[in-house]
Design a protein around this motif. Structure first.
Motif, PDB file in Angstrom:
ATOM      1  N   HIS A   1       0.848  -1.203   0.000  1.00  0.00           N
ATOM      2  CA  HIS A   1       0.000   0.000   0.000  1.00  0.00           C
ATOM      3  C   HIS A   1       0.883   1.253   0.000  1.00  0.00           C
ATOM      4  O   HIS A   1       0.942   1.978   0.997  1.00  0.00           O
ATOM      5  N   PRO A   2       1.571   1.532  -1.097  1.00  0.00           N
ATOM      6  CA  PRO A   2       2.402   2.744  -1.112  1.00  0.00           C
ATOM      7  C   PRO A   2       1.538   3.988  -1.157  1.00  0.00           C
ATOM      8  O   PRO A   2       0.465   3.988  -1.767  1.00  0.00           O
ATOM      9  N   PRO A   3       1.964   5.059  -0.495  1.00  0.00           N
ATOM     10  CA  PRO A   3       1.174   6.302  -0.516  1.00  0.00           C
ATOM     11  C   PRO A   3       1.014   6.829  -1.933  1.00  0.00           C
ATOM     12  O   PRO A   3       1.961   6.836  -2.724  1.00  0.00           O
ATOM     13  N   THR A   4      -0.185   7.289  -2.264  1.00  0.00           N
ATOM     14  CA  THR A   4      -0.442   7.755  -3.627  1.00  0.00           C
ATOM     15  C   THR A   4       0.363   8.999  -3.961  1.00  0.00           C
ATOM     16  O   THR A   4       0.765   9.198  -5.105  1.00  0.00           O
ATOM     17  N   TRP A   5       0.605   9.862  -2.953  1.00  0.00           N
ATOM     18  CA  TRP A   5       1.346  11.089  -3.253  1.00  0.00           C
ATOM     19  C   TRP A   5       2.783  10.766  -3.656  1.00  0.00           C
ATOM     20  O   TRP A   5       3.407  11.502  -4.404  1.00  0.00           O
ATOM     21  N   TYR A   6       3.300   9.644  -3.180  1.00  0.00           N
ATOM     22  CA  TYR A   6       4.643   9.214  -3.586  1.00  0.00           C
ATOM     23  C   TYR A   6       4.601   8.567  -4.960  1.00  0.00           C
ATOM     24  O   TYR A   6       5.406   8.864  -5.828  1.00  0.00           O
ATOM     25  N   MET A   7       3.641   7.673  -5.168  1.00  0.00           N
ATOM     26  CA  MET A   7       3.555   6.966  -6.439  1.00  0.00           C
ATOM     27  C   MET A   7       3.223   7.910  -7.588  1.00  0.00           C
ATOM     28  O   MET A   7       3.631   7.667  -8.735  1.00  0.00           O
ATOM     29  N   ASN A   8       2.496   8.984  -7.318  1.00  0.00           N
ATOM     30  CA  ASN A   8       2.078   9.906  -8.371  1.00  0.00           C
ATOM     31  C   ASN A   8       3.123  10.976  -8.681  1.00  0.00           C
ATOM     32  O   ASN A   8       2.917  11.792  -9.573  1.00  0.00           O
ATOM     33  N   ASN A   9       4.225  10.992  -7.947  1.00  0.00           N
ATOM     34  CA  ASN A   9       5.279  11.980  -8.177  1.00  0.00           C
ATOM     35  C   ASN A   9       6.589  11.244  -8.404  1.00  0.00           C
ATOM     36  O   ASN A   9       7.307  10.903  -7.465  1.00  0.00           O
TER      37      ASN A   9
ATOM     38  N   VAL B   1       5.234   4.571   9.492  1.00  0.00           N
ATOM     39  CA  VAL B   1       5.641   4.696   8.096  1.00  0.00           C
ATOM     40  C   VAL B   1       5.098   3.543   7.269  1.00  0.00           C
ATOM     41  O   VAL B   1       4.600   3.732   6.154  1.00  0.00           O
ATOM     42  N   GLY B   2       5.156   2.332   7.800  1.00  0.00           N
ATOM     43  CA  GLY B   2       4.631   1.192   7.081  1.00  0.00           C
ATOM     44  C   GLY B   2       3.139   1.286   6.837  1.00  0.00           C
ATOM     45  O   GLY B   2       2.603   0.662   5.913  1.00  0.00           O
ATOM     46  N   ASN B   3       2.427   2.079   7.639  1.00  0.00           N
ATOM     47  CA  ASN B   3       0.966   2.194   7.547  1.00  0.00           C
ATOM     48  C   ASN B   3       0.493   3.452   6.818  1.00  0.00           C
ATOM     49  O   ASN B   3      -0.723   3.644   6.659  1.00  0.00           O
ATOM     50  N   LEU B   4       1.408   4.318   6.396  1.00  0.00           N
ATOM     51  CA  LEU B   4       0.983   5.584   5.799  1.00  0.00           C
ATOM     52  C   LEU B   4       0.093   5.392   4.572  1.00  0.00           C
ATOM     53  O   LEU B   4      -0.939   6.063   4.425  1.00  0.00           O
ATOM     54  N   GLY B   5       0.483   4.488   3.689  1.00  0.00           N
ATOM     55  CA  GLY B   5      -0.275   4.285   2.462  1.00  0.00           C
ATOM     56  C   GLY B   5      -1.656   3.716   2.701  1.00  0.00           C
ATOM     57  O   GLY B   5      -2.646   4.190   2.136  1.00  0.00           O
ATOM     58  N   VAL B   6      -1.747   2.687   3.527  1.00  0.00           N
ATOM     59  CA  VAL B   6      -3.041   2.062   3.786  1.00  0.00           C
ATOM     60  C   VAL B   6      -3.934   3.002   4.602  1.00  0.00           C
ATOM     61  O   VAL B   6      -5.157   3.025   4.426  1.00  0.00           O
ATOM     62  N   ALA B   7      -3.328   3.808   5.472  1.00  0.00           N
ATOM     63  CA  ALA B   7      -4.106   4.803   6.219  1.00  0.00           C
ATOM     64  C   ALA B   7      -4.657   5.869   5.285  1.00  0.00           C
ATOM     65  O   ALA B   7      -5.802   6.320   5.432  1.00  0.00           O
ATOM     66  N   GLU B   8      -3.852   6.282   4.315  1.00  0.00           N
ATOM     67  CA  GLU B   8      -4.332   7.254   3.330  1.00  0.00           C
ATOM     68  C   GLU B   8      -5.525   6.681   2.553  1.00  0.00           C
ATOM     69  O   GLU B   8      -6.513   7.381   2.310  1.00  0.00           O
ATOM     70  N   LYS B   9      -5.462   5.416   2.164  1.00  0.00           N
ATOM     71  CA  LYS B   9      -6.575   4.781   1.462  1.00  0.00           C
ATOM     72  C   LYS B   9      -7.848   4.834   2.305  1.00  0.00           C
ATOM     73  O   LYS B   9      -8.931   5.132   1.793  1.00  0.00           O
TER      74      LYS B   9
END
Length: 387
Positions: free
Chosen positions: A82-90, A180-188
């Motif tokens: 679950h990578p954070p979208t703001w990272y994957m989109n940049n 940090v490991g939960n940032l992406g899934v928390a954003e979802k």
């Protein structure tokens, strides 16, 4: 030694490429498994083909001795799924700079038993975002004195905080897990629920005691209430596994210590690990087929609760499932009928309902512990909140 080098090599790969590699490998593995083994390896043929493939893949974990180091590395890699979208989109963002805005809110000694949140002095510094950045604002909150992490705050709308916020408690049997490991899934989850997310950090066993974990969570919750504009009736707690146990402990502590006025609106408990007494029932019987809380994990982790808590009476007192539920806010509990913590979750639901708590239950068959976290691989979680 070989394992350490392998881990170093894997972590050295940028997160986006670790995600791509993992999903590509899974695609080929799943196709091969479906063609050869079909739905013959899970505990029931009615589970999805994907879940049968995951069962075969994770079976090998029973053959490896589980260590604290392996637990913590594995749980940190939730960010790969679950990578954070703001990272994957940049694409210009490196792994060292993957937050559009990082804001440090620093205070005195938060997370220690002597800390008083009411005396908190907050300062704010901002790193300007680049105009092409997309995604939410991400605030990193650290202690002024020792630089220790207090929490991450995900603000979905750059124009300002949302009305509601999720108070996020990661899981890991109190032995692992991190923000940090939960940032992406928390954003979802925040996007799905249209609200911000506040991921509180807490100390772990065996370096610290169970009480230290609770103190950090309570301090973090009061920090959120006292330093942000979210009203308690708009705060929702989400706890995963041991985080679910901490969520219940938090609410019990607030109402027992005269802070009913800041109780959250409710809590979502995902497979809450909430009974720290001697293992029994499903915690013994189902570990043989639970993909997450398997025999190796139990053999390594369970003894720590005896070491830290001591006698049976202390273990009962420390277990939120045996605490007072009267006056608790509504609960939404997600559980599998075939996971290791199933019996203690059912007892929690029973005790909550007896105390008059509004309790909504979502139960799935044939799934493992915290199965919604496997959403990139299995379809069974589609009715949960992680798209």
């Amino acid at each position: 030694m070989i394992e350490d080098y392998g881990i170093m090599l894997w972590i050295a790969i940028p997160l986006r490429y670790r995600h791509y590699i993992s999903m590509i490998l899974w695609k080929f593995y799943y196709a091969a498994h479906k063609a050869m083994l079909q739905n013959k390896t899970g505990i029931h043929k009615d589970a999805s083909f994907e879940y049968h493939a995951m069962t075969s893949l994770m079976w090998w974990g029973n053959l490896l001795p589980v260590t604290i180091k392996r637990i913590r590395i594995s749980l940190n890699q939730v960010q790969v799924l679950h990578p954070p979208t703001w990272y994957m989109n940049n694409s210009s963002k490196s792994d060292e700079d993957w937050s559009p805005i990082v804001t440090s809110k620093v205070g005195e000694n938060i997370g220690t038993k002597s800390h008083s949140v009411e005396d908190e002095k907050v300062e704010e510094t901002k790193v300007q975002e680049e105009e092409e950045d997309t995604g939410p604002l991400v605030y990193k909150i650290v202690d002024e004195n020792d630089g220790k992490l207090i929490a991450y705050h995900i603000q979905l709308d750059k124009k300002g905080p949302s009305e509601r916020v999720i108070f996020w408690l990661f899981g890991g049997a109190y032995l692992g897990g991190d923000c940090v490991g939960n940032l992406g899934v928390a954003e979802k989850a925040g996007i799905a629920c249209n609200c911000d997310v506040f991921l509180v950090n807490y100390r772990l066993l065996p370096e610290y005691d169970l009480e230290d974990c609770r103190v950090d969570v309570i301090s973090g919750y009061k920090f959120l209430v006292n330093n942000f504009d979210y009203k308690p009736e708009n705060i929702y707690v989400l706890g995963i596994s041991s985080g679910g146990g901490l969520a219940v402990s938090l609410m019990q502590e607030l109402k027992e210590k005269g802070s009913k006025d800041i109780l959250p609106a409710g809590a979502v408990l995902m497979s809450p690990f909430c009974d720290y007494t001697e293992p029994k029932g499903s915690f013994v019987e189902y570990r043989k087929h639970d993909l997450i809380v398997n025999s190796s994990v139990c053999e390594m982790g369970v003894p720590y609760f005896g070491i830290k808590l001591g006698c049976h009476e202390n273990r009962v007192k420390a277990s939120p499932v045996h605490g007072d539920f009267e006056g608790m806010p509504p609960l939404c509990v997600v559980v599998s009928n075939h996971e290791s913590v199933r019996d203690q979750v059912m007892l929690l639901i029973e005790n909550a309902k007896k105390a008059g708590v509004d309790c909504t239950v979502g139960d799935w068959n044939y799934m493992c512990h915290v199965f919604p976290m496997l959403s990139p691989f299995i379809p069974e979680d589609y009715h949960f909140i992680f798209p």
